[in-house]
Design a protein around this motif. Structure first.
Motif, PDB file in Angstrom:
ATOM      1  N   LEU A  68       0.907  -1.284   0.098  1.00  0.00           N
ATOM      2  CA  LEU A  68      -0.073   0.046   0.119  1.00  0.00           C
ATOM      3  C   LEU A  68       0.982   1.342   0.088  1.00  0.00           C
ATOM      4  CD1 LEU A  68      -3.014   0.874   0.078  1.00  0.00           C
ATOM      5  CD2 LEU A  68      -2.830   1.074   2.722  1.00  0.00           C
ATOM      6  N   PRO A  69       1.978   1.454   0.561  1.00  0.00           N
ATOM      7  CA  PRO A  69       2.725   2.523   0.687  1.00  0.00           C
ATOM      8  C   PRO A  69       3.416   2.783  -0.746  1.00  0.00           C
ATOM      9  CG  PRO A  69       3.347   1.114   2.757  1.00  0.00           C
ATOM     10  CD  PRO A  69       2.474   0.502   1.688  1.00  0.00           C
ATOM     11  N   TYR A  70       4.025   1.567  -1.387  1.00  0.00           N
ATOM     12  CA  TYR A  70       4.438   1.895  -2.648  1.00  0.00           C
ATOM     13  C   TYR A  70       3.355   2.113  -3.711  1.00  0.00           C
ATOM     14  CZ  TYR A  70       8.065  -1.299  -0.858  1.00  0.00           C
ATOM     15  OH  TYR A  70       9.058  -1.801  -0.037  1.00  0.00           O
ATOM     16  N   LEU A  71       2.111   1.707  -3.464  1.00  0.00           N
ATOM     17  CA  LEU A  71       1.020   2.174  -4.286  1.00  0.00           C
ATOM     18  C   LEU A  71       0.967   3.533  -4.211  1.00  0.00           C
ATOM     19  CD1 LEU A  71      -1.249   1.688  -6.180  1.00  0.00           C
ATOM     20  CD2 LEU A  71      -2.725   1.296  -4.108  1.00  0.00           C
ATOM     21  N   TRP A  72       0.772   4.230  -3.084  1.00  0.00           N
ATOM     22  CA  TRP A  72       0.455   5.669  -2.805  1.00  0.00           C
ATOM     23  C   TRP A  72       1.700   6.435  -3.381  1.00  0.00           C
ATOM     24  CZ3 TRP A  72      -4.240   7.326  -3.192  1.00  0.00           C
ATOM     25  CH2 TRP A  72      -5.152   6.661  -2.608  1.00  0.00           C
ATOM     26  N   ILE A  73       2.927   6.321  -3.162  1.00  0.00           N
ATOM     27  CA  ILE A  73       4.151   6.865  -3.424  1.00  0.00           C
ATOM     28  C   ILE A  73       4.304   6.827  -4.857  1.00  0.00           C
ATOM     29  CG2 ILE A  73       6.692   6.569  -3.461  1.00  0.00           C
ATOM     30  CD1 ILE A  73       6.491   5.464  -0.607  1.00  0.00           C
ATOM     31  N   LEU A 109       1.574   6.598  -7.367  1.00  0.00           N
ATOM     32  CA  LEU A 109       0.618   7.289  -7.692  1.00  0.00           C
ATOM     33  C   LEU A 109       0.613   8.879  -7.568  1.00  0.00           C
ATOM     34  CD1 LEU A 109      -2.601   5.110  -6.753  1.00  0.00           C
ATOM     35  CD2 LEU A 109      -1.554   5.381  -9.121  1.00  0.00           C
ATOM     36  N   ILE A 110       0.988   9.041  -6.279  1.00  0.00           N
ATOM     37  CA  ILE A 110       0.962  10.458  -6.006  1.00  0.00           C
ATOM     38  C   ILE A 110       2.385  11.144  -6.562  1.00  0.00           C
ATOM     39  CG2 ILE A 110       1.123  12.369  -4.195  1.00  0.00           C
ATOM     40  CD1 ILE A 110      -0.548  10.539  -2.628  1.00  0.00           C
ATOM     41  N   GLU A 119       5.944   5.017 -11.236  1.00  0.00           N
ATOM     42  CA  GLU A 119       4.872   4.207 -11.818  1.00  0.00           C
ATOM     43  C   GLU A 119       5.063   2.671 -11.769  1.00  0.00           C
ATOM     44  OE1 GLU A 119       1.978   5.256 -13.029  1.00  0.00           O
ATOM     45  OE2 GLU A 119       2.490   7.568 -12.400  1.00  0.00           O
ATOM     46  N   ALA A 151       3.523   1.611  -8.582  1.00  0.00           N
ATOM     47  CA  ALA A 151       2.170   1.613  -8.641  1.00  0.00           C
ATOM     48  C   ALA A 151       1.644   0.323  -9.323  1.00  0.00           C
ATOM     49  CB  ALA A 151       1.950   2.857  -9.159  1.00  0.00           C
ATOM     50  N   SER A 156       2.358  -2.884  -7.401  1.00  0.00           N
ATOM     51  CA  SER A 156       1.471  -3.180  -6.406  1.00  0.00           C
ATOM     52  C   SER A 156       0.190  -3.587  -6.688  1.00  0.00           C
ATOM     53  CB  SER A 156       1.486  -1.765  -5.638  1.00  0.00           C
ATOM     54  OG  SER A 156       2.853  -1.184  -5.348  1.00  0.00           O
TER      55      SER A 156
END
Length: 249
Positions: free
Chosen positions: A65-70, A72-73, A100, A103, A106
């Motif tokens: 989840l942290p990798y996903l938000w890092i 994406l944002i 990317e 994201a 993930s």
């Protein structure tokens, strides 16, 4: 209006080439752009593999989840910076690709458990689409006319506005279940979006070719590769979404 817009990709539009490029030194080449696109793809695959491995170690979505938000944002912010500061593309484009990758890795790893094989299918379809459209573009089967360009731009803009409206209305509890579902309407919508995303690749090819012809500066190779990556990421996600709908159905 058609003359003012080369592609609906926000990172690639004809305004980039509307300045004079006299005395810029080394200029943009097709081979250089292809090579840099390959580098960005490797960057994306590297961090995607990292996120994938991290998830498979625990089989917990919380791990990535942290990798996903890092991803994406961070990817969104870097994309905006590169779009408005094109001279930063040699650094910004690889950073965007790495983010990317986090994201995509993930998302893909989590859904792979529910739909085994869906990740490799999405990758294969994405690259297959890229190669086919490059072939038809180079052979002249598809020509980037003003009508073609404006049609793709209008459709892409409509999709973007729909997604924004969907996000905004979601805060008020309004959801488009039929479009997001796995029924005929939902699958049909995803097929349409995949087609439009794929056609954006043709506009991107035309943009790169125009840059080479115009004698754009060398750093525009990175910018052209960055623009292609933006479209490829979108195409991959839409293909992935389509496959999840068909699998659910």
């Amino acid at each position: 209006m058609a003359q003012l817009m080369k592609t609906s990709n926000p990172a690639l539009n004809s305004q980039v080439f509307r300045r004079e490029y006299s005395g810029v030194g080394d200029t943009m080449t097709l081979e250089g752009t292809v090579n840099k696109t390959g580098i960005l793809l490797l960057c994306t695959m590297a961090t995607a593999a990292w996120a994938w491995h991290a998830f498979m170690q625990t089989r917990s979505a919380a791990t990535v989840l942290p990798y996903l938000w890092i991803g994406l944002i961070g990817g969104f912010v870097v994309a905006l910076v590169v779009t408005f500061k094109k001279t930063w593309a040699p650094v910004g484009a690889p950073v965007y690709a790495l983010l990317e990758g986090l994201a995509l890795g993930s998302i893909s790893s989590v859904l792979e458990l529910r739909f085994p094989g869906i990740a490799i299918e999405s990758v294969a379809l994405t690259f297959g689409t890229l190669l086919v459209l490059l072939l038809v573009y180079r052979t002249g089967i598809i020509r980037v006319t003003d009508k073609f360009r404006l049609g793709v731009i209008a459709a892409t803009g409509g999709i973007a506005l729909f997604y924004l409206a969907e996000i905004a209305l979601g805060f008020f509890g309004i959801h488009f279940n039929s479009i997001n579902g796995s029924g005929i309407v939902g699958i049909g919508f995803s097929v349409f979006v995949v087609i439009i995303a794929a056609l954006n690749l043709v506009l991107d090819f035309d943009f790169v070719e125009s840059g080479v012809t115009a004698g754009a500066p060398k750093y525009m190779e990175w910018y052209g590769a960055f623009g292609l990556m933006v479209t490829l990421v979108w195409l991959y996600l839409e293909i992935f979404r389509l496959l999840t709908k068909t699998r659910s159905n």
